[in-house]
Design a protein around this motif. Sequence first.
Motif, mmCIF file in Angstrom:
data_model
loop_
_atom_site.group_PDB
_atom_site.id
_atom_site.type_symbol
_atom_site.label_atom_id
_atom_site.label_comp_id
_atom_site.label_asym_id
_atom_site.label_seq_id
_atom_site.Cartn_x
_atom_site.Cartn_y
_atom_site.Cartn_z
ATOM 1 N N LEU A 206 -6.128 16.004 -23.550
ATOM 2 C CA LEU A 206 -6.190 14.750 -22.805
ATOM 3 C C LEU A 206 -6.915 14.948 -21.483
ATOM 4 O O LEU A 206 -7.840 14.192 -21.147
ATOM 5 C CB LEU A 206 -4.777 14.217 -22.547
ATOM 6 N N PHE A 207 -6.542 15.983 -20.735
ATOM 7 C CA PHE A 207 -7.182 16.237 -19.446
ATOM 8 C C PHE A 207 -8.661 16.591 -19.625
ATOM 9 O O PHE A 207 -9.504 16.202 -18.803
ATOM 10 C CB PHE A 207 -6.464 17.354 -18.701
ATOM 11 N N ARG A 208 -8.981 17.309 -20.696
ATOM 12 C CA ARG A 208 -10.371 17.691 -20.929
ATOM 13 C C ARG A 208 -11.229 16.451 -21.153
ATOM 14 O O ARG A 208 -12.313 16.320 -20.584
ATOM 15 C CB ARG A 208 -10.462 18.628 -22.136
ATOM 16 N N ARG A 209 -10.735 15.543 -21.976
ATOM 17 C CA ARG A 209 -11.507 14.336 -22.275
ATOM 18 C C ARG A 209 -11.600 13.424 -21.052
ATOM 19 O O ARG A 209 -12.658 12.847 -20.782
ATOM 20 C CB ARG A 209 -10.875 13.590 -23.449
ATOM 21 N N LEU A 210 -10.501 13.295 -20.318
ATOM 22 C CA LEU A 210 -10.535 12.474 -19.114
ATOM 23 C C LEU A 210 -11.471 13.069 -18.073
ATOM 24 O O LEU A 210 -12.157 12.342 -17.352
ATOM 25 C CB LEU A 210 -9.126 12.335 -18.532
ATOM 26 N N GLY A 211 -11.504 14.399 -17.994
ATOM 27 C CA GLY A 211 -12.373 15.065 -17.031
ATOM 28 C C GLY A 211 -13.843 14.862 -17.330
ATOM 29 O O GLY A 211 -14.679 14.864 -16.423
ATOM 30 N N ARG A 212 -14.183 14.664 -18.611
ATOM 31 C CA ARG A 212 -15.575 14.454 -18.993
ATOM 32 C C ARG A 212 -16.021 13.010 -18.745
ATOM 33 O O ARG A 212 -17.210 12.724 -18.715
ATOM 34 C CB ARG A 212 -15.757 14.797 -20.469
ATOM 35 N N LEU B 2 -3.505 4.894 0.545
ATOM 36 C CA LEU B 2 -4.017 6.027 -0.212
ATOM 37 C C LEU B 2 -5.511 6.149 0.083
ATOM 38 O O LEU B 2 -6.289 5.267 -0.250
ATOM 39 C CB LEU B 2 -3.795 5.836 -1.721
ATOM 40 N N GLU B 3 -5.880 7.256 0.722
ATOM 41 C CA GLU B 3 -7.272 7.492 1.068
ATOM 42 C C GLU B 3 -7.735 8.804 0.466
ATOM 43 O O GLU B 3 -6.949 9.604 -0.035
ATOM 44 C CB GLU B 3 -7.458 7.525 2.586
ATOM 45 N N ASN B 4 -9.053 9.026 0.532
ATOM 46 C CA ASN B 4 -9.652 10.254 0.011
ATOM 47 C C ASN B 4 -9.217 10.506 -1.430
ATOM 48 O O ASN B 4 -8.710 11.568 -1.771
ATOM 49 C CB ASN B 4 -9.267 11.443 0.896
ATOM 50 N N THR B 5 -9.392 9.504 -2.254
ATOM 51 C CA THR B 5 -9.042 9.621 -3.656
ATOM 52 C C THR B 5 -10.060 10.507 -4.374
ATOM 53 O O THR B 5 -11.095 10.879 -3.820
ATOM 54 C CB THR B 5 -8.997 8.241 -4.324
ATOM 55 N N ALA B 6 -9.743 10.843 -5.635
ATOM 56 C CA ALA B 6 -10.598 11.737 -6.411
ATOM 57 C C ALA B 6 -10.766 11.184 -7.816
ATOM 58 O O ALA B 6 -10.345 10.068 -8.114
ATOM 59 C CB ALA B 6 -9.982 13.137 -6.434
ATOM 60 N N ILE C 86 -4.888 20.443 -13.965
ATOM 61 C CA ILE C 86 -5.807 19.698 -13.086
ATOM 62 C C ILE C 86 -5.324 19.675 -11.634
ATOM 63 O O ILE C 86 -5.923 19.005 -10.799
ATOM 64 C CB ILE C 86 -5.983 18.252 -13.583
ATOM 65 N N GLU C 87 -4.264 20.411 -11.342
ATOM 66 C CA GLU C 87 -3.681 20.358 -9.991
ATOM 67 C C GLU C 87 -4.698 20.700 -8.920
ATOM 68 O O GLU C 87 -4.722 20.094 -7.840
ATOM 69 C CB GLU C 87 -2.487 21.313 -9.910
ATOM 70 N N GLY C 88 -5.562 21.659 -9.181
ATOM 71 C CA GLY C 88 -6.517 22.105 -8.166
ATOM 72 C C GLY C 88 -7.623 21.117 -7.870
ATOM 73 O O GLY C 88 -8.255 21.200 -6.813
ATOM 74 N N GLU D 184 7.324 15.364 -12.160
ATOM 75 C CA GLU D 184 7.147 16.718 -11.633
ATOM 76 C C GLU D 184 5.704 17.154 -11.828
ATOM 77 O O GLU D 184 4.957 16.544 -12.603
ATOM 78 C CB GLU D 184 8.094 17.697 -12.331
ATOM 79 N N MET D 185 5.318 18.235 -11.152
ATOM 80 C CA MET D 185 3.941 18.680 -11.191
ATOM 81 C C MET D 185 3.622 19.532 -12.412
ATOM 82 O O MET D 185 2.449 19.637 -12.795
ATOM 83 C CB MET D 185 3.616 19.491 -9.932
#
Length: 362
Positions: free
Chosen positions: A321-327, A19-23, A345-347, A338-339
């Motif tokens: 959840l995604f908002r807090r993790l993103g901060r 796994l490379e180019n992680t984010a 946050i897919e983008g 599934e996606m």
Amino acid sequence: MALTRITLQNFRNHPASELENTAHFNLLVGENGAGKTNVLEALSLLSPGRGLRRANLADLARKSGAESVTGAFAIGASLIEQGQTSARIGTYTEPDRPTRRLVRINGAEASASALSEWHAVSWLTPAMDGLFTDSAGARRRFVDRMTLAIEPGHAKNVSALENALRERNKLLETGGDARWLDAIEAQAAQHGAVVAQNRARLISELADELSALPPEPFARPILTYRPGGPTDVAELLAEFARARPRDRAAGRALTGPHRDELEVVMASSGVPAASCSTGEQKAMLIAITLAHGVLASSGRPSVLLLDEVAAHLDPVRRTELFRRLGRGQGQVWMTGTEMAPFADIEGSAAIWRVSGGALERL
């Protein structure tokens, strides 16, 4: 960003995965049994301890039927800080020593505890959903794992305490030399006081972080640390000496940090977590995990592993959840079948399709 250039060799059902180019957000998507959680488990082993499944080392090497293919596995990753590689870390076993875990940091042999000096790893898995109704020992392990992400030396003190208590139990049972018993109790008191103080500090810091969170959409828990004995070295040492007759009769020490307890109640109702609904328990566990993630990402790289979390949340809680993790500053890894649950946050996420122990970058 924390980890990239991750490699798995003969680990679980992964013969050779990279796994490379992680984010900041990293998603592993695939059917049940594809090997998603195995990747999270591999990442959890880049920290001290037995990983998120607490599995035996001999069970981790890839198998063909009931037999191991090689008898050994290897996990490696590059640690990134401010866009630069700061270390190459890895853990592995060897075919002739499948039950001995080895660690290398920048090519040199190191102890597993040394991994915590480089980064913090924490996780939340479905198996942890019963934490509040589980044993006190399970909650102590939970607290110790969180503490280790803040205090890299915590694992050494926990191990030293456990070893000293085992030796004390043997001496009490056999009537060993009193001077040796004095020395063992001194070790237990010294390490035990540090363990208790680290736990108390962690719970206090978590409580402060949780108090700043709104009660919704996640249920806010109130945490209380209940020490199993004195937390001062001298007082703990005196208690061990005083309790020798009682502990000899019981066959174990009945006072000390090994008896610590974490009490959790839901702030809005005052109901103990163990008596709350499964949904409320899950919400409180997520709140604790998010609060701990803030603490763990202060001052060094951190990694948060979330196994099948998004699928069990309604859209409002999932978005929050995604908002807090993103901060947050820590790197996040999540799994799902599934996606759809990750549309928000897919983008911005690095995504891999997992199938039969193979990874495909999407």
